[in-house]
Scaffold this motif. Structure first.
Motif, mmCIF file in Angstrom:
data_model
loop_
_atom_site.group_PDB
_atom_site.id
_atom_site.type_symbol
_atom_site.label_atom_id
_atom_site.label_comp_id
_atom_site.label_asym_id
_atom_site.label_seq_id
_atom_site.Cartn_x
_atom_site.Cartn_y
_atom_site.Cartn_z
ATOM 1 N N LYS A 70 -6.776 46.740 69.064
ATOM 2 C CA LYS A 70 -7.637 46.761 68.188
ATOM 3 C C LYS A 70 -7.439 45.260 67.174
ATOM 4 C CE LYS A 70 -9.594 50.184 66.079
ATOM 5 N NZ LYS A 70 -9.935 51.084 65.007
ATOM 6 N N LEU A 116 -12.481 37.374 70.091
ATOM 7 C CA LEU A 116 -13.354 37.476 71.378
ATOM 8 C C LEU A 116 -12.778 36.993 72.551
ATOM 9 C CD1 LEU A 116 -17.118 36.580 69.941
ATOM 10 C CD2 LEU A 116 -15.847 38.914 70.455
ATOM 11 N N LYS A 162 -10.135 39.481 73.491
ATOM 12 C CA LYS A 162 -10.558 40.610 74.053
ATOM 13 C C LYS A 162 -10.953 40.400 75.542
ATOM 14 C CE LYS A 162 -14.398 44.134 73.816
ATOM 15 N NZ LYS A 162 -15.590 44.259 73.089
ATOM 16 N N ASP A 198 -9.004 45.543 73.056
ATOM 17 C CA ASP A 198 -10.183 46.739 73.360
ATOM 18 C C ASP A 198 -11.406 46.531 72.568
ATOM 19 O OD1 ASP A 198 -8.460 47.624 75.361
ATOM 20 O OD2 ASP A 198 -7.398 48.926 73.914
ATOM 21 N N GLU A 199 -11.108 46.183 71.097
ATOM 22 C CA GLU A 199 -12.311 46.034 70.197
ATOM 23 C C GLU A 199 -11.935 44.942 69.146
ATOM 24 O OE1 GLU A 199 -14.465 49.726 67.696
ATOM 25 O OE2 GLU A 199 -12.589 49.747 67.703
ATOM 26 N N VAL A 239 -13.243 44.030 65.472
ATOM 27 C CA VAL A 239 -13.760 44.569 64.165
ATOM 28 C C VAL A 239 -13.896 43.632 63.128
ATOM 29 C CG1 VAL A 239 -14.006 46.406 62.379
ATOM 30 C CG2 VAL A 239 -13.213 47.049 64.619
ATOM 31 N N LEU A 264 -21.512 39.973 64.948
ATOM 32 C CA LEU A 264 -21.893 40.792 65.961
ATOM 33 C C LEU A 264 -22.743 40.112 66.831
ATOM 34 C CD1 LEU A 264 -23.002 43.746 63.339
ATOM 35 C CD2 LEU A 264 -20.958 43.792 65.072
ATOM 36 N N ALA A 281 -18.760 40.614 68.286
ATOM 37 C CA ALA A 281 -18.049 41.711 67.709
ATOM 38 C C ALA A 281 -18.454 42.946 67.872
ATOM 39 C CB ALA A 281 -17.681 41.279 66.297
ATOM 40 N N ASP A 282 -17.699 44.053 68.040
ATOM 41 C CA ASP A 282 -18.034 45.354 68.397
ATOM 42 C C ASP A 282 -18.485 46.062 67.066
ATOM 43 O OD1 ASP A 282 -17.198 45.726 71.133
ATOM 44 O OD2 ASP A 282 -15.337 44.794 70.341
ATOM 45 N N ARG A 283 -17.940 45.874 66.070
ATOM 46 C CA ARG A 283 -18.175 46.731 64.890
ATOM 47 C C ARG A 283 -18.332 45.832 63.634
ATOM 48 N NH1 ARG A 283 -15.373 50.574 62.731
ATOM 49 N NH2 ARG A 283 -13.651 50.523 64.194
ATOM 50 N N ASN A 323 -28.561 38.270 71.876
ATOM 51 C CA ASN A 323 -27.469 38.828 71.046
ATOM 52 C C ASN A 323 -27.836 38.894 69.398
ATOM 53 O OD1 ASN A 323 -26.031 39.488 73.358
ATOM 54 N ND2 ASN A 323 -24.771 37.692 73.292
ATOM 55 N N LYS A 381 -27.723 46.771 64.881
ATOM 56 C CA LYS A 381 -26.631 47.172 64.734
ATOM 57 C C LYS A 381 -26.216 47.957 63.480
ATOM 58 C CE LYS A 381 -24.213 45.341 68.833
ATOM 59 N NZ LYS A 381 -22.830 44.874 69.272
#
Length: 249
Positions: free
Chosen positions: A2, A47, A50, A56-57, A59, A76, A80-82, A190, A197
Protein backbone atom coordinates in the motif's frame (compact mmCIF):
# COMPACT_ATOMS: atom_id res chain seq x y z
CA UNK A 1 2.05 -3.04 -0.93
CA UNK A 2 0.00 0.00 0.00
CA UNK A 3 1.20 3.51 -0.83
CA UNK A 4 0.11 6.50 1.24
CA UNK A 5 0.29 9.91 -0.45
CA UNK A 6 -0.15 13.29 1.23
CA UNK A 7 -1.88 16.12 -0.65
CA UNK A 8 -2.42 19.76 0.30
CA UNK A 9 -4.92 22.40 -0.86
CA UNK A 10 -3.06 25.58 -1.80
CA UNK A 11 -3.59 28.73 -3.85
CA UNK A 12 -3.33 27.77 -7.51
CA UNK A 13 0.15 28.41 -8.88
CA UNK A 14 -1.26 30.59 -11.68
CA UNK A 15 -2.85 33.04 -9.23
CA UNK A 16 -1.07 36.29 -8.39
CA UNK A 17 -0.80 36.37 -4.60
CA UNK A 18 -2.15 39.43 -2.79
CA UNK A 19 -1.43 40.39 0.80
CA UNK A 20 -4.36 41.43 3.02
CA UNK A 21 -4.70 45.15 3.69
CA UNK A 22 -3.96 44.68 7.39
CA UNK A 23 -0.85 42.57 6.69
CA UNK A 24 -2.23 39.61 8.63
CA UNK A 25 -1.65 37.15 5.80
CA UNK A 26 -2.42 36.27 2.20
CA UNK A 27 -5.84 36.99 0.71
CA UNK A 28 -7.69 33.69 0.19
CA UNK A 29 -11.27 34.92 -0.35
CA UNK A 30 -12.55 34.18 -3.88
CA UNK A 31 -9.16 32.81 -4.90
CA UNK A 32 -8.78 29.67 -7.00
CA UNK A 33 -7.37 26.79 -4.98
CA UNK A 34 -5.88 23.54 -6.27
CA UNK A 35 -3.63 20.63 -5.34
CA UNK A 36 -0.04 21.51 -4.47
CA UNK A 37 2.01 20.80 -7.66
CA UNK A 38 4.57 18.65 -5.81
CA UNK A 39 1.69 16.58 -4.42
CA UNK A 40 0.30 16.05 -7.93
CA UNK A 41 3.69 14.55 -8.78
CA UNK A 42 3.46 12.34 -5.68
CA UNK A 43 0.03 11.02 -6.68
CA UNK A 44 1.22 10.39 -10.22
CA UNK A 45 4.27 8.44 -9.00
CA UNK A 46 2.13 6.29 -6.71
CA UNK A 47 -0.24 5.52 -9.58
CA UNK A 48 2.65 4.59 -11.87
CA UNK A 49 4.06 2.24 -9.24
CA UNK A 50 0.64 0.61 -8.92
CA UNK A 51 0.32 0.27 -12.70
CA UNK A 52 3.77 -1.34 -12.76
CA UNK A 53 2.56 -3.97 -10.27
CA UNK A 54 4.66 -2.64 -7.38
CA UNK A 55 1.64 -1.61 -5.27
CA UNK A 56 -1.89 -2.85 -4.70
CA UNK A 57 -3.56 0.28 -3.34
CA UNK A 58 -3.02 4.05 -3.35
CA UNK A 59 -4.47 6.00 -0.42
CA UNK A 60 -4.37 9.81 -0.34
CA UNK A 61 -4.63 11.88 2.84
CA UNK A 62 -5.07 15.61 3.40
CA UNK A 63 -4.99 17.68 6.59
CA UNK A 64 -7.03 20.86 6.34
CA UNK A 65 -10.48 22.44 6.13
CA UNK A 66 -13.61 20.78 4.76
CA UNK A 67 -12.92 22.32 1.34
CA UNK A 68 -9.81 20.12 1.07
CA UNK A 69 -12.30 17.44 0.04
CA UNK A 70 -12.10 18.92 -3.48
CA UNK A 71 -8.36 18.29 -3.56
CA UNK A 72 -8.83 14.70 -2.45
CA UNK A 73 -11.45 14.13 -5.12
CA UNK A 74 -8.98 15.40 -7.71
CA UNK A 75 -6.58 12.68 -6.55
CA UNK A 76 -9.38 10.10 -6.72
CA UNK A 77 -10.17 11.24 -10.26
CA UNK A 78 -6.53 10.73 -11.18
CA UNK A 79 -6.82 7.13 -10.02
CA UNK A 80 -6.27 6.89 -6.26
CA UNK A 81 -8.27 4.14 -4.55
CA UNK A 82 -9.24 5.79 -1.25
CA UNK A 83 -9.08 9.20 0.40
CA UNK A 84 -8.81 10.32 4.03
CA UNK A 85 -9.59 13.86 5.17
CA UNK A 86 -8.29 14.90 8.58
CA UNK A 87 -10.47 17.95 9.02
CA UNK A 88 -9.32 21.03 10.92
CA UNK A 89 -9.77 24.77 10.42
CA UNK A 90 -6.53 25.53 12.25
CA UNK A 91 -3.41 26.63 10.37
CA UNK A 92 -1.41 23.45 10.90
CA UNK A 93 2.38 23.58 10.94
CA UNK A 94 4.67 20.96 9.33
CA UNK A 95 5.35 19.17 12.62
CA UNK A 96 1.63 18.94 13.36
CA UNK A 97 0.96 17.53 9.89
CA UNK A 98 3.78 15.01 10.34
CA UNK A 99 2.30 13.84 13.66
CA UNK A 100 -1.15 13.42 12.09
CA UNK A 101 0.19 11.55 9.06
CA UNK A 102 2.18 9.33 11.44
CA UNK A 103 -1.12 8.37 13.08
CA UNK A 104 -2.67 7.67 9.68
CA UNK A 105 0.35 5.56 8.70
CA UNK A 106 0.13 3.50 11.88
CA UNK A 107 -3.52 2.78 11.09
CA UNK A 108 -3.04 2.09 7.37
CA UNK A 109 0.35 0.32 7.54
CA UNK A 110 1.65 1.43 4.10
CA UNK A 111 4.89 0.13 2.65
CA UNK A 112 5.74 3.54 1.20
CA UNK A 113 4.73 7.12 1.92
CA UNK A 114 5.20 9.70 -0.85
CA UNK A 115 5.20 13.37 0.12
CA UNK A 116 5.69 16.48 -2.02
CA UNK A 117 9.08 17.96 -1.08
CA UNK A 118 7.38 21.26 -0.21
CA UNK A 119 4.11 23.16 -0.51
CA UNK A 120 4.13 26.29 -2.67
CA UNK A 121 2.31 28.35 -0.02
CA UNK A 122 4.82 28.18 2.84
CA UNK A 123 7.79 26.43 1.14
CA UNK A 124 8.68 24.78 4.44
CA UNK A 125 10.23 21.57 3.01
CA UNK A 126 9.96 19.90 6.43
CA UNK A 127 7.00 17.52 6.64
CA UNK A 128 8.56 14.53 4.87
CA UNK A 129 11.75 14.65 6.92
CA UNK A 130 9.85 15.10 10.21
CA UNK A 131 7.51 12.23 9.32
CA UNK A 132 10.47 9.96 8.61
CA UNK A 133 12.00 10.80 11.99
CA UNK A 134 8.71 10.27 13.88
CA UNK A 135 8.14 6.88 12.24
CA UNK A 136 11.77 5.80 12.43
CA UNK A 137 11.68 4.97 8.71
CA UNK A 138 14.31 5.50 6.03
CA UNK A 139 13.89 8.53 3.80
CA UNK A 140 14.77 9.53 0.25
CA UNK A 141 14.31 13.25 -0.32
CA UNK A 142 14.14 15.32 -3.54
CA UNK A 143 13.51 12.24 -5.66
CA UNK A 144 13.75 12.51 -9.45
CA UNK A 145 13.50 8.73 -9.95
CA UNK A 146 12.10 5.93 -7.78
CA UNK A 147 12.43 2.18 -8.36
CA UNK A 148 10.90 -0.45 -6.06
CA UNK A 149 12.07 -4.04 -5.67
CA UNK A 150 13.21 -6.71 -3.19
CA UNK A 151 11.99 -4.86 -0.10
CA UNK A 152 13.92 -1.70 -0.95
CA UNK A 153 13.61 1.48 -2.95
CA UNK A 154 16.32 2.90 -5.18
CA UNK A 155 15.96 6.67 -5.17
CA UNK A 156 17.81 9.11 -7.40
CA UNK A 157 18.05 12.41 -5.52
CA UNK A 158 18.60 15.92 -6.85
CA UNK A 159 21.41 17.47 -4.83
CA UNK A 160 23.52 20.60 -5.23
CA UNK A 161 26.31 18.72 -6.98
CA UNK A 162 24.04 16.86 -9.43
CA UNK A 163 22.39 13.48 -8.79
CA UNK A 164 22.83 10.99 -5.96
CA UNK A 165 21.45 7.44 -6.01
CA UNK A 166 20.69 5.68 -2.72
CA UNK A 167 19.11 2.38 -1.66
CA UNK A 168 16.70 2.54 1.28
CA UNK A 169 14.80 -0.22 3.03
CA UNK A 170 11.03 -0.29 3.00
CA UNK A 171 8.89 0.98 4.63
CA UNK A 172 10.20 4.42 3.77
CA UNK A 173 9.28 8.04 3.17
CA UNK A 174 10.08 9.59 -0.22
CA UNK A 175 9.71 13.29 -1.07
CA UNK A 176 9.22 14.24 -4.72
CA UNK A 177 11.02 16.78 -6.86
CA UNK A 178 9.71 18.41 -10.04
CA UNK A 179 11.54 16.21 -12.52
CA UNK A 180 10.18 12.92 -11.16
CA UNK A 181 7.28 12.80 -13.64
CA UNK A 182 4.56 14.73 -15.47
CA UNK A 183 1.18 14.36 -13.70
CA UNK A 184 -1.73 13.07 -15.78
CA UNK A 185 -4.96 14.92 -16.38
CA UNK A 186 -8.10 13.41 -14.86
CA UNK A 187 -10.70 12.42 -17.46
CA UNK A 188 -14.24 13.80 -17.22
CA UNK A 189 -15.78 10.34 -16.51
CA UNK A 190 -13.28 9.81 -13.67
CA UNK A 191 -14.03 13.26 -12.26
CA UNK A 192 -17.74 12.43 -12.18
CA UNK A 193 -17.07 9.06 -10.53
CA UNK A 194 -14.78 10.67 -7.94
CA UNK A 195 -17.59 12.99 -6.85
CA UNK A 196 -19.59 9.98 -5.67
CA UNK A 197 -16.81 8.15 -3.85
CA UNK A 198 -17.05 8.24 -0.05
CA UNK A 199 -14.28 9.87 1.97
CA UNK A 200 -12.98 8.63 5.31
CA UNK A 201 -13.18 11.68 7.58
CA UNK A 202 -11.13 12.06 10.75
CA UNK A 203 -10.02 14.83 13.10
CA UNK A 204 -6.60 15.52 14.64
CA UNK A 205 -8.06 14.46 18.00
CA UNK A 206 -8.55 10.94 16.58
CA UNK A 207 -4.76 10.69 16.48
CA UNK A 208 -4.17 12.51 19.76
CA UNK A 209 -2.61 15.53 18.05
CA UNK A 210 -2.95 19.09 19.33
CA UNK A 211 -3.14 21.58 16.44
CA UNK A 212 -2.33 24.67 18.53
CA UNK A 213 0.23 26.72 16.58
CA UNK A 214 3.73 27.00 18.04
CA UNK A 215 4.68 29.88 15.74
CA UNK A 216 2.97 33.23 15.16
CA UNK A 217 3.08 35.30 12.00
CA UNK A 218 3.57 38.92 13.05
CA UNK A 219 3.24 40.58 9.67
CA UNK A 220 3.06 39.74 5.98
CA UNK A 221 4.47 42.13 3.38
CA UNK A 222 4.77 42.06 -0.38
CA UNK A 223 8.37 42.15 -1.68
CA UNK A 224 9.71 45.44 -3.01
CA UNK A 225 9.37 45.96 -6.73
CA UNK A 226 12.44 45.28 -8.80
CA UNK A 227 14.40 48.36 -9.80
CA UNK A 228 15.20 49.00 -13.44
CA UNK A 229 18.66 48.04 -14.59
CA UNK A 230 21.18 50.38 -16.20
CA UNK A 231 23.74 50.00 -18.97
CA UNK A 232 27.40 50.86 -18.55
CA UNK A 233 29.89 51.70 -21.28
CA UNK A 234 32.93 49.87 -19.91
CA UNK A 235 34.17 47.34 -17.41
CA UNK A 236 35.85 50.11 -15.47
CA UNK A 237 32.52 51.92 -15.08
CA UNK A 238 30.86 48.66 -13.98
CA UNK A 239 33.50 48.09 -11.30
CA UNK A 240 33.18 51.68 -10.12
CA UNK A 241 29.40 51.40 -9.74
CA UNK A 242 29.72 48.06 -7.92
CA UNK A 243 32.07 49.78 -5.48
CA UNK A 244 30.36 53.12 -4.97
CA UNK A 245 26.67 52.45 -5.58
CA UNK A 246 26.06 48.76 -4.92
CA UNK A 247 28.72 48.45 -2.26
CA UNK A 248 29.48 44.85 -3.15
CA UNK A 249 33.17 45.27 -3.90
Amino acid sequence: MKILVTVKRVVDYNVKIRVKADGSGVELANVKMSMNPFDEISVEEALRLKEAGKADEVVVVSVGPAKAEETLRTALAMGADRAILVETDDQVEPLTVAKIVKGVAEAEQPGLIIVGKQAIDDDSNQTGQMLSALLGWAQGTFASKVEIGDGKATVTREVDGGLQTIDIKLPAVVTTDLRLNEPRYASLPNIMKAKKKPLDKKTPADFGVDTTARLKVLKTEEPEGRKAGIKVKSVAELVEKLKTEAGVL
